[in-house]
Design an enzyme around this catalytic site. Structure first.
Site, mmCIF file in Angstrom:
data_model
loop_
_atom_site.group_PDB
_atom_site.id
_atom_site.type_symbol
_atom_site.label_atom_id
_atom_site.label_comp_id
_atom_site.label_asym_id
_atom_site.label_seq_id
_atom_site.Cartn_x
_atom_site.Cartn_y
_atom_site.Cartn_z
ATOM 1 N N SER A 96 70.147 10.076 64.186
ATOM 2 C CA SER A 96 68.745 10.305 63.834
ATOM 3 C C SER A 96 68.458 10.325 62.349
ATOM 4 O O SER A 96 67.290 10.426 61.960
ATOM 5 C CB SER A 96 68.246 11.604 64.465
ATOM 6 O OG SER A 96 68.031 11.413 65.843
ATOM 7 N N PHE A 160 68.256 8.101 82.659
ATOM 8 C CA PHE A 160 68.711 7.499 81.409
ATOM 9 C C PHE A 160 70.029 8.130 80.981
ATOM 10 O O PHE A 160 70.970 7.445 80.580
ATOM 11 C CB PHE A 160 67.666 7.668 80.315
ATOM 12 C CG PHE A 160 68.093 7.102 78.990
ATOM 13 C CD1 PHE A 160 67.917 5.758 78.714
ATOM 14 C CD2 PHE A 160 68.696 7.907 78.034
ATOM 15 C CE1 PHE A 160 68.337 5.231 77.494
ATOM 16 C CE2 PHE A 160 69.113 7.394 76.822
ATOM 17 C CZ PHE A 160 68.926 6.049 76.552
ATOM 18 N N ALA A 161 70.102 9.458 81.084
ATOM 19 C CA ALA A 161 71.336 10.154 80.708
ATOM 20 C C ALA A 161 72.510 9.673 81.543
ATOM 21 O O ALA A 161 73.608 9.433 81.020
ATOM 22 C CB ALA A 161 71.147 11.660 80.868
ATOM 23 N N TYR A 203 60.738 17.791 69.617
ATOM 24 C CA TYR A 203 61.523 16.637 69.185
ATOM 25 C C TYR A 203 61.575 15.587 70.296
ATOM 26 O O TYR A 203 61.921 15.887 71.435
ATOM 27 C CB TYR A 203 62.939 17.090 68.824
ATOM 28 C CG TYR A 203 63.727 16.036 68.097
ATOM 29 C CD1 TYR A 203 63.687 15.962 66.707
ATOM 30 C CD2 TYR A 203 64.494 15.117 68.786
ATOM 31 C CE1 TYR A 203 64.398 14.992 66.026
ATOM 32 C CE2 TYR A 203 65.217 14.148 68.117
ATOM 33 C CZ TYR A 203 65.172 14.089 66.736
ATOM 34 O OH TYR A 203 65.880 13.119 66.079
ATOM 35 N N SER A 204 61.240 14.357 69.957
ATOM 36 C CA SER A 204 61.232 13.284 70.955
ATOM 37 C C SER A 204 61.636 11.969 70.310
ATOM 38 O O SER A 204 60.970 11.480 69.393
ATOM 39 C CB SER A 204 59.834 13.146 71.584
ATOM 40 O OG SER A 204 59.787 12.017 72.438
ATOM 41 N N GLY A 349 71.997 13.864 62.562
ATOM 42 C CA GLY A 349 72.067 12.687 63.421
ATOM 43 C C GLY A 349 73.194 12.805 64.429
ATOM 44 O O GLY A 349 74.356 12.928 64.046
#
Length: 399
Positions: A96, A160-161, A203-204, A349
């Site tokens: 990130s 997705f995970a 957070y997205s 990140g």
């Protein structure tokens, strides 16, 4: 991708990709392997790196830069199979921290009049953000960049995970290509986390997928092209790259490891190679510690943004309760007040086998960037505190 508890939050992300058959367990010889003197101004940071290895991280590499010069610190191994130590010039996936690069380009475009931070998402991407209460007509670019849009994080979607960051799905899908529209569609299957955009911080990663799409719509070029033209080339960040789908790492680099699980126990898998399109503008870039320090030095020193846009970037909002009370979030960058009273700016990140921190003082003159080549343990906060709050580096200290 996600900034989960640390500077902008860091939770152990069990995300990975294995390139060797079977599991790898760190041998006893993977204890601290420092490559820098154990004394001096950076000795506390070196000890904190060594402690992360003792906690189970295979290896650490990092660099600090201040008024006294440049220090490179390493500990542990870069390859559990061969025992090769981590190197000071290792490349790594920055997760990130990518968001800070993307936000910088969008703020440059705002300064040039190519877009407005208060433009709606729908203005640039008509009809894309719709469904289950999401409505791009009422969400702005600014709210994407500071995570107050309320848009669901696609990275939290269970399916997705299962396909991207858990063991069985990852082994099957690690080389799959994801298009940005697919990632947004995953988020649209869920209700927003906040019914009123702009009111609540959450957070997205979806926010930065949309930001990347807006960047490309506004410029007519790929985000990789714009980042290279506007940041990488002017700053001569020769070790920084923006892969789209390529799974390989540039040399030199270490291997990267994950549990491929939501647990911090069990076997460790080599997750070095995977298609990073599932992260894209939310976390897909590659760099090294020296380049990241140079980037933050330039950004916070006013080389990349006009004063007005840098002020916008550093206008922060409170984060949610699970994050440190001393941390606040701006536009693609977080502000954090340390225990000694000093303030640093930067980003955490986390992505598939890699945990990165890159922070600097407000003037950019004292910077620290480092990487763990594992994603399930290790106290990155301790390394930051040690570097900026060690002896002689308190609120009134230099550096």
């Amino acid at each position: 991708m996600s900034a989960r508890n640390s500077l902008a939050g860091r939770a152990a992300l069990a995300v990975s990709a294995a390139v060797t058959a079977g599991a790898l367990v760190a041998p006893a010889s993977a204890a601290a392997h420092p490559h820098a003197p154990a004394d001096g101004r950076h000795a506390p940071a070196q000890r904190a790196m060594d402690a992360a290895v003792e906690d189970g991280i295979p290896g650490v590499t990092g660099q600090a830069k201040d008024a006294y010069g440049t220090w490179n610190g390493t500990s542990g191994v870069g390859d559990l199979t061969t025992g090769r130590p981590r190197g000071p010039r290792d490349h790594y996936r920055i997760g990130s921290v990518t968001k800070t690069f993307v936000a910088t380009v969008l703020l440059q475009l705002a300064g040039e009049g190519e877009l407005d931070l208060d433009d709606t998402v729908d203005h640039w991407l008509p009809g894309l953000v719709r469904g289950n209460g999401h409505d791009g007509r009422h969400i702005t670019v600014r709210q994407l960049l500071n995570h107050t849009s309320g848009i669901y994080d696609y990275y939290a979607d269970p399916d997705f995970a299962a396909s991207f960051r858990l063991r069985d799905g990852f082994f099957e899908h690690r080389y799959d290509t994801w298009r940005p529209e697919q990632l947004v569609a995953v988020a649209m299957r869920h209700e927003p986390v906040s019914a009123e955009p702009g009111k609540t911080w959450h957070y997205s990663d979806t926010n930065y997928i949309l930001a990347g799409m807006i960047l490309e719509k506004a410029t007519g070029h790929s985000y990789a092209h714009e980042v290279r033209k506007r940041i990488i080339k002017p700053l001569k960040l020769r070790e920084t790259s923006v892969p789209r789908t390529g799974p390989h790492m540039p040399r030199p680099s270490s291997r990267a490891y994950s549990k491929l699980s939501d647990a911090a126990t069990g076997p460790s898998y080599d997750v070095t190679e995977f298609n990073p399109s599932a992260a894209w503008t939310s976390g897909g870039m590659i760099s090294d510690s020296a380049d990241l320090n140079r980037f933050h030095e330039a950004l916070l020193g006013g080389e990349l943004l006009p004063e007005r846009q840098l002020t916008e970037m550093k206008t922060t909002v409170a984060m949610s309760e699970e994050y440190p009370a001393a941390a606040r979030y701006g536009l693609g960058i977080a502000e954090r007040r340390l225990s000694c009273g000093r303030t640093v700016w930067g980003h955490h990140g986390g992505i598939l086998g890699s945990t990165t921190e890159s922070v600097a003082t407000e003037d950019g003159r004292h910077a620290l960037s480092f990487n763990f080549n594992g994603d399930w343990t290790g106290d990155s906060d301790a390394v930051i505190e040690a570097e900026f709050c060690g002896p002689g580096k308190g609120a009134d200290g230099d550096g």
